[in-house]
Write a protein that holds these residues in place. Sequence first.
Motif, PDB file in Angstrom:
ATOM      1  N   ARG A  59       0.818  -1.319   0.028  1.00  0.00           N
ATOM      2  CA  ARG A  59       0.098  -0.019  -0.008  1.00  0.00           C
ATOM      3  C   ARG A  59       0.926   1.378  -0.222  1.00  0.00           C
ATOM      4  O   ARG A  59       1.827   1.296   0.654  1.00  0.00           O
ATOM      5  CB  ARG A  59      -0.935   0.165   1.063  1.00  0.00           C
ATOM      6  N   PHE A  60       0.618   2.166  -0.820  1.00  0.00           N
ATOM      7  CA  PHE A  60       1.268   3.311  -0.957  1.00  0.00           C
ATOM      8  C   PHE A  60       0.228   4.726  -0.960  1.00  0.00           C
ATOM      9  O   PHE A  60      -0.877   4.444  -0.967  1.00  0.00           O
ATOM     10  CB  PHE A  60       1.939   3.449  -2.415  1.00  0.00           C
ATOM     11  N   ALA A  61       0.776   5.749  -0.447  1.00  0.00           N
ATOM     12  CA  ALA A  61       0.219   7.035  -0.633  1.00  0.00           C
ATOM     13  C   ALA A  61       0.504   8.390  -1.057  1.00  0.00           C
ATOM     14  O   ALA A  61       1.849   8.175  -1.046  1.00  0.00           O
ATOM     15  CB  ALA A  61      -0.487   7.300   0.885  1.00  0.00           C
ATOM     16  N   PHE A  62       0.132   9.166  -1.566  1.00  0.00           N
ATOM     17  CA  PHE A  62       0.784  10.274  -1.824  1.00  0.00           C
ATOM     18  C   PHE A  62       0.918  10.934  -0.571  1.00  0.00           C
ATOM     19  O   PHE A  62       0.206  11.209   0.287  1.00  0.00           O
ATOM     20  CB  PHE A  62      -0.324  11.245  -2.812  1.00  0.00           C
ATOM     21  N   VAL A  63       1.836  12.047  -0.465  1.00  0.00           N
ATOM     22  CA  VAL A  63       2.525  12.848   0.581  1.00  0.00           C
ATOM     23  C   VAL A  63       1.418  13.859   0.812  1.00  0.00           C
ATOM     24  O   VAL A  63       1.344  14.493   1.904  1.00  0.00           O
ATOM     25  CB  VAL A  63       3.767  13.186   0.437  1.00  0.00           C
ATOM     26  N   HIS A  64       0.786  14.448  -0.364  1.00  0.00           N
ATOM     27  CA  HIS A  64      -0.195  15.295  -0.091  1.00  0.00           C
ATOM     28  C   HIS A  64      -1.358  15.032  -1.184  1.00  0.00           C
ATOM     29  O   HIS A  64      -0.848  14.979  -2.277  1.00  0.00           O
ATOM     30  CB  HIS A  64       0.368  16.792  -0.004  1.00  0.00           C
ATOM     31  N   GLU A  65      -2.493  15.649  -1.197  1.00  0.00           N
ATOM     32  CA  GLU A  65      -3.597  15.944  -1.814  1.00  0.00           C
ATOM     33  C   GLU A  65      -3.159  16.599  -2.939  1.00  0.00           C
ATOM     34  O   GLU A  65      -3.570  16.209  -4.185  1.00  0.00           O
ATOM     35  CB  GLU A  65      -4.801  16.289  -1.261  1.00  0.00           C
ATOM     36  N   SER A  66      -2.449  17.684  -2.881  1.00  0.00           N
ATOM     37  CA  SER A  66      -2.221  18.702  -3.965  1.00  0.00           C
ATOM     38  C   SER A  66      -1.152  17.974  -5.109  1.00  0.00           C
ATOM     39  O   SER A  66      -1.399  18.314  -6.003  1.00  0.00           O
ATOM     40  CB  SER A  66      -1.448  19.900  -3.416  1.00  0.00           C
ATOM     41  N   VAL A  67      -0.308  16.852  -4.631  1.00  0.00           N
ATOM     42  CA  VAL A  67       0.522  16.403  -5.421  1.00  0.00           C
ATOM     43  C   VAL A  67      -0.272  15.412  -6.253  1.00  0.00           C
ATOM     44  O   VAL A  67      -0.101  15.432  -7.320  1.00  0.00           O
ATOM     45  CB  VAL A  67       1.717  15.524  -4.447  1.00  0.00           C
ATOM     46  N   ARG A  68      -1.360  14.669  -5.574  1.00  0.00           N
ATOM     47  CA  ARG A  68      -2.263  13.634  -6.336  1.00  0.00           C
ATOM     48  C   ARG A  68      -2.997  14.533  -7.372  1.00  0.00           C
ATOM     49  O   ARG A  68      -2.969  13.948  -8.663  1.00  0.00           O
ATOM     50  CB  ARG A  68      -3.007  13.111  -5.588  1.00  0.00           C
ATOM     51  N   THR A  69      -3.427  15.666  -7.151  1.00  0.00           N
ATOM     52  CA  THR A  69      -4.241  16.625  -7.930  1.00  0.00           C
ATOM     53  C   THR A  69      -3.468  17.101  -9.232  1.00  0.00           C
ATOM     54  O   THR A  69      -3.855  16.801 -10.315  1.00  0.00           O
ATOM     55  CB  THR A  69      -4.812  17.558  -7.238  1.00  0.00           C
ATOM     56  N   ALA A  70      -2.032  17.572  -8.918  1.00  0.00           N
ATOM     57  CA  ALA A  70      -1.436  17.811  -9.956  1.00  0.00           C
ATOM     58  C   ALA A  70      -0.932  16.910 -10.646  1.00  0.00           C
ATOM     59  O   ALA A  70      -0.674  17.080 -11.998  1.00  0.00           O
ATOM     60  CB  ALA A  70      -0.021  18.704  -9.410  1.00  0.00           C
ATOM     61  N   ALA A  71      -0.670  15.547 -10.252  1.00  0.00           N
ATOM     62  CA  ALA A  71      -0.301  14.341 -11.192  1.00  0.00           C
ATOM     63  C   ALA A  71      -1.358  14.178 -12.202  1.00  0.00           C
ATOM     64  O   ALA A  71      -1.275  13.906 -13.125  1.00  0.00           O
ATOM     65  CB  ALA A  71      -0.151  13.304 -10.385  1.00  0.00           C
ATOM     66  N   VAL A  72      -2.650  14.186 -11.702  1.00  0.00           N
ATOM     67  CA  VAL A  72      -3.711  13.659 -12.633  1.00  0.00           C
ATOM     68  C   VAL A  72      -4.013  14.944 -13.510  1.00  0.00           C
ATOM     69  O   VAL A  72      -4.489  14.575 -14.719  1.00  0.00           O
ATOM     70  CB  VAL A  72      -5.043  13.761 -11.677  1.00  0.00           C
ATOM     71  N   GLN A  73      -3.753  16.241 -13.267  1.00  0.00           N
ATOM     72  CA  GLN A  73      -4.123  17.293 -14.200  1.00  0.00           C
ATOM     73  C   GLN A  73      -3.084  17.227 -15.332  1.00  0.00           C
ATOM     74  O   GLN A  73      -3.349  17.796 -16.507  1.00  0.00           O
ATOM     75  CB  GLN A  73      -3.864  18.628 -13.336  1.00  0.00           C
ATOM     76  N   LYS A  74      -2.122  16.699 -15.196  1.00  0.00           N
ATOM     77  CA  LYS A  74      -1.241  16.527 -16.165  1.00  0.00           C
ATOM     78  C   LYS A  74      -1.337  15.460 -17.052  1.00  0.00           C
ATOM     79  O   LYS A  74      -0.759  15.557 -18.088  1.00  0.00           O
ATOM     80  CB  LYS A  74       0.358  16.351 -15.563  1.00  0.00           C
ATOM     81  N   LEU A  75      -2.414  14.892 -16.724  1.00  0.00           N
ATOM     82  CA  LEU A  75      -2.917  13.842 -17.916  1.00  0.00           C
ATOM     83  C   LEU A  75      -3.907  14.667 -18.893  1.00  0.00           C
ATOM     84  O   LEU A  75      -4.731  15.248 -18.357  1.00  0.00           O
ATOM     85  CB  LEU A  75      -3.665  12.725 -17.064  1.00  0.00           C
ATOM     86  N   GLY A  76      -3.967  13.966 -20.263  1.00  0.00           N
ATOM     87  CA  GLY A  76      -5.021  14.625 -20.982  1.00  0.00           C
ATOM     88  C   GLY A  76      -6.421  14.169 -20.443  1.00  0.00           C
ATOM     89  O   GLY A  76      -6.545  13.037 -19.798  1.00  0.00           O
ATOM     90  N   GLU A  77      -7.373  14.678 -20.872  1.00  0.00           N
ATOM     91  CA  GLU A  77      -8.704  14.183 -20.468  1.00  0.00           C
ATOM     92  C   GLU A  77      -9.302  12.865 -21.032  1.00  0.00           C
ATOM     93  O   GLU A  77      -9.671  12.038 -20.300  1.00  0.00           O
ATOM     94  CB  GLU A  77      -9.993  15.230 -21.231  1.00  0.00           C
ATOM     95  N   THR A  78      -8.715  12.307 -22.300  1.00  0.00           N
ATOM     96  CA  THR A  78      -8.856  11.215 -22.629  1.00  0.00           C
ATOM     97  C   THR A  78      -8.167  10.052 -21.911  1.00  0.00           C
ATOM     98  O   THR A  78      -8.683   9.060 -21.576  1.00  0.00           O
ATOM     99  CB  THR A  78      -8.425  11.172 -24.480  1.00  0.00           C
TER     100      THR A  78
END
Length: 265
Positions: free
Chosen positions: A190-209
């Motif tokens: 089991r793993f976790a992002f150190v902060h929600e802002s990191v997770r959000t930024a990682a997802v936002q770097k992906l294209g919508e498709t």
Amino acid sequence: AQWLDEGSSRVLARLAGTEASILVVFTALASDTKFSTRMSEIFGKRLQRSEVRRLQTLVVSQLASARLGDRPLSADFRERLAKLVHGNPFLLTQYLRALMDGGHLRPVAGEWVAAPEALSGSGLSKNINEMMVGRLVTVSEAARQLAGAAGIVGLRFEQALLVKVAGEAALSSLEELQRAGLIEQMSSERFAFVHESVRTAAVQKLGETTQRDLHQAVADALEGDPTQIYAIARHLAQGHVDRDPKRVCDRSMEAGLLAVSEHAN
């Protein structure tokens, strides 16, 4: 509490209106009067407040020393660091990492010292979220893609599920994300992002498709697991709905009925 949206606020209001014995714990800045007022409106006299005081300079110094091999900090470094992190232990760990990554720390006469300019803002971001998110650009493209896939799964994620979504080969980047301080290992699987802002930024770097592809892949990987009904419905709704609208409708109905049965008054 800074991410409390209107939907979450309504959920809390519904919980407050039941007779169920549920402990709800949240944190917020003392200056966030809007949040405090809203919680008072929801919970009334049942709301109890406890002040979490900032770490004092001595404690900041002791914690920093423990993170740096138990070597003490110089007096100047100790005082400047304490002012910089405002007594926040999470900020302390993040700034220490930034100082080490930037080569701003050096041992002198048995103590850790840092150049004053490194602690005055020239070498460090004043925004801790920017500092953490900025690490995403320092890792490889493969690691960024894996971070995005993990982010779609959630703030915390199982390695086995990530393998099904991103493939076995992608896991070679997990260690790179750990070294960059973007994720941390909670247990063997089991793993976790150190902060929600990191997770959000990682997802936002992906294209919508790509985001939709990954949501669809997560839903498919979870299909059939009775403990993941809510997650399946959520991921299907954010995936390619048009591919199988009946499935999306059926899973959403299952999640809704489960919610009613679990939280019926």
